[in-house]
Design a protein around this motif. Structure first.
Motif, PDB file in Angstrom:
ATOM      1  N   THR A  98       0.823  -1.206   0.000  1.00  0.00           N
ATOM      2  CA  THR A  98       0.000   0.000   0.000  1.00  0.00           C
ATOM      3  C   THR A  98       0.857   1.257   0.000  1.00  0.00           C
ATOM      4  O   THR A  98       0.344   2.356  -0.105  1.00  0.00           O
ATOM      5  CB  THR A  98      -0.929   0.024   1.232  1.00  0.00           C
ATOM      6  N   SER A  99       2.163   1.075   0.152  1.00  0.00           N
ATOM      7  CA  SER A  99       3.088   2.204   0.147  1.00  0.00           C
ATOM      8  C   SER A  99       4.432   1.707  -0.377  1.00  0.00           C
ATOM      9  O   SER A  99       4.558   0.562  -0.785  1.00  0.00           O
ATOM     10  CB  SER A  99       3.249   2.779   1.560  1.00  0.00           C
ATOM     11  N   THR A 100       5.447   2.559  -0.335  1.00  0.00           N
ATOM     12  CA  THR A 100       6.773   2.169  -0.796  1.00  0.00           C
ATOM     13  C   THR A 100       7.565   1.421   0.270  1.00  0.00           C
ATOM     14  O   THR A 100       8.696   1.025   0.028  1.00  0.00           O
ATOM     15  CB  THR A 100       7.573   3.403  -1.241  1.00  0.00           C
ATOM     16  N   THR A 101       6.978   1.212   1.444  1.00  0.00           N
ATOM     17  CA  THR A 101       7.716   0.570   2.536  1.00  0.00           C
ATOM     18  C   THR A 101       7.044  -0.683   3.072  1.00  0.00           C
ATOM     19  O   THR A 101       7.357  -1.130   4.169  1.00  0.00           O
ATOM     20  CB  THR A 101       7.923   1.566   3.700  1.00  0.00           C
ATOM     21  N   ASP A 102       6.101  -1.259   2.323  1.00  0.00           N
ATOM     22  CA  ASP A 102       5.495  -2.509   2.766  1.00  0.00           C
ATOM     23  C   ASP A 102       5.308  -3.435   1.575  1.00  0.00           C
ATOM     24  O   ASP A 102       5.740  -3.140   0.474  1.00  0.00           O
ATOM     25  CB  ASP A 102       4.173  -2.258   3.511  1.00  0.00           C
ATOM     26  N   GLY A 103       4.673  -4.555   1.781  1.00  0.00           N
ATOM     27  CA  GLY A 103       4.471  -5.531   0.717  1.00  0.00           C
ATOM     28  C   GLY A 103       5.393  -6.719   0.894  1.00  0.00           C
ATOM     29  O   GLY A 103       6.325  -6.707   1.698  1.00  0.00           O
ATOM     30  N   THR A 154      12.307  -3.079  -2.524  1.00  0.00           N
ATOM     31  CA  THR A 154      13.697  -2.712  -2.742  1.00  0.00           C
ATOM     32  C   THR A 154      13.863  -1.251  -2.355  1.00  0.00           C
ATOM     33  O   THR A 154      12.988  -0.435  -2.632  1.00  0.00           O
ATOM     34  CB  THR A 154      14.139  -2.950  -4.199  1.00  0.00           C
ATOM     35  N   ASP A 155      14.942  -0.942  -1.684  1.00  0.00           N
ATOM     36  CA  ASP A 155      15.194   0.443  -1.294  1.00  0.00           C
ATOM     37  C   ASP A 155      15.971   1.189  -2.363  1.00  0.00           C
ATOM     38  O   ASP A 155      16.239   2.374  -2.231  1.00  0.00           O
ATOM     39  CB  ASP A 155      15.954   0.492   0.039  1.00  0.00           C
ATOM     40  N   GLY A 156      16.348   0.494  -3.425  1.00  0.00           N
ATOM     41  CA  GLY A 156      17.039   1.113  -4.553  1.00  0.00           C
ATOM     42  C   GLY A 156      16.211   0.931  -5.808  1.00  0.00           C
ATOM     43  O   GLY A 156      15.022   0.639  -5.743  1.00  0.00           O
ATOM     44  N   GLY A 157      16.832   1.068  -6.947  1.00  0.00           N
ATOM     45  CA  GLY A 157      16.132   0.892  -8.217  1.00  0.00           C
ATOM     46  C   GLY A 157      15.841  -0.571  -8.484  1.00  0.00           C
ATOM     47  O   GLY A 157      16.320  -1.467  -7.796  1.00  0.00           O
ATOM     48  N   LEU A 158      15.050  -0.802  -9.495  1.00  0.00           N
ATOM     49  CA  LEU A 158      14.696  -2.156  -9.902  1.00  0.00           C
ATOM     50  C   LEU A 158      14.890  -2.258 -11.397  1.00  0.00           C
ATOM     51  O   LEU A 158      14.338  -1.449 -12.152  1.00  0.00           O
ATOM     52  CB  LEU A 158      13.239  -2.471  -9.525  1.00  0.00           C
ATOM     53  N   SER A 159      15.659  -3.201 -11.863  1.00  0.00           N
ATOM     54  CA  SER A 159      15.891  -3.409 -13.288  1.00  0.00           C
ATOM     55  C   SER A 159      15.242  -4.716 -13.702  1.00  0.00           C
ATOM     56  O   SER A 159      15.431  -5.742 -13.049  1.00  0.00           O
ATOM     57  CB  SER A 159      17.394  -3.476 -13.586  1.00  0.00           C
ATOM     58  N   VAL A 160      14.492  -4.676 -14.798  1.00  0.00           N
ATOM     59  CA  VAL A 160      13.844  -5.861 -15.337  1.00  0.00           C
ATOM     60  C   VAL A 160      14.236  -5.945 -16.811  1.00  0.00           C
ATOM     61  O   VAL A 160      13.921  -5.042 -17.584  1.00  0.00           O
ATOM     62  CB  VAL A 160      12.299  -5.778 -15.193  1.00  0.00           C
ATOM     63  N   ALA A 161      14.929  -7.015 -17.202  1.00  0.00           N
ATOM     64  CA  ALA A 161      15.428  -7.134 -18.568  1.00  0.00           C
ATOM     65  C   ALA A 161      14.334  -7.536 -19.563  1.00  0.00           C
ATOM     66  O   ALA A 161      14.392  -7.162 -20.726  1.00  0.00           O
ATOM     67  CB  ALA A 161      16.569  -8.149 -18.627  1.00  0.00           C
TER      68      ALA A 161
END
Length: 170
Positions: free
Chosen positions: A88-93, A97-104
């Protein structure tokens, strides 16, 4: 007891095996293991080592996951986390990740995609030349970043309808 550790030397191993299993063949092979493997030549200022985690299905155990000396976790299969914790936010679930996320490859979202910033931007193209930006309390801005006169932004709304008849809503 080795006096000259080189890159890829196995420093220690724990193997799991059932060598007396009566069915033989795959059943008696090493089915799992953990190895400490040198990531480079050891020196007075270097002892970089990864941990290699091995498992088997119908073969001798092979590396499926490793943890490098720098803390990088590499997994050759899927990472599955619990499916009971909604984000529901950037700090749960279940996964964060506390940094970026790369998806190829493609990203598939099973439900809502929430962009939690009042200036969220979706970039399109290799050069990110087209953007869709959220403008707080106003709406969306679709922009082509090229400045030349012959680079208009084109928005095409198309139907997949293959049999258009009179009075069809397209």
């Amino acid at each position: 007891g080795e006096t000259d550790i080189a890159a890829d030397d196995v420093i220690g191993t724990i193997n799991f095996q059932a060598p007396d299993e009566g069915t033989g063949t795959d059943a008696i092979l090493v089915c799992a293991g953990i190895e400490a493997v040198s990531e480079g030549d050891f020196a007075a200022n270097n002892n970089a080592t990864k941990l290699s985690f091995k498992t088997a299905a119908s073969e001798a155990a092979s590396e499926k996951m490793s943890l490098s000396s720098g803390g990088n976790l590499t997994v050759s299969g899927r990472i599955i986390v619990d499916d009971t914790t909604d984000a529901t936010s950037t700090t749960d679930g279940s996964l964060q990740t506390d940094g970026g996320l790369s998806v190829a490859l493609d990203a598939v979202i099973g439900d809502d995609l929430l962009l939690k910033s009042d200036s969220s931007v979706i970039h399109f193209g290799t050069d990110s030349e087209v953007t869709l930006t959220h403008v707080a309390d106003k709406g969306l801005t679709l922009k082509h970043t090229a400045t030349a006169d012959d680079k208009p932004i084109i928005l095409t709304l198309a139907t997949g309808e293959t049999d258009i008849a009179a009075d069809d809503v397209i």
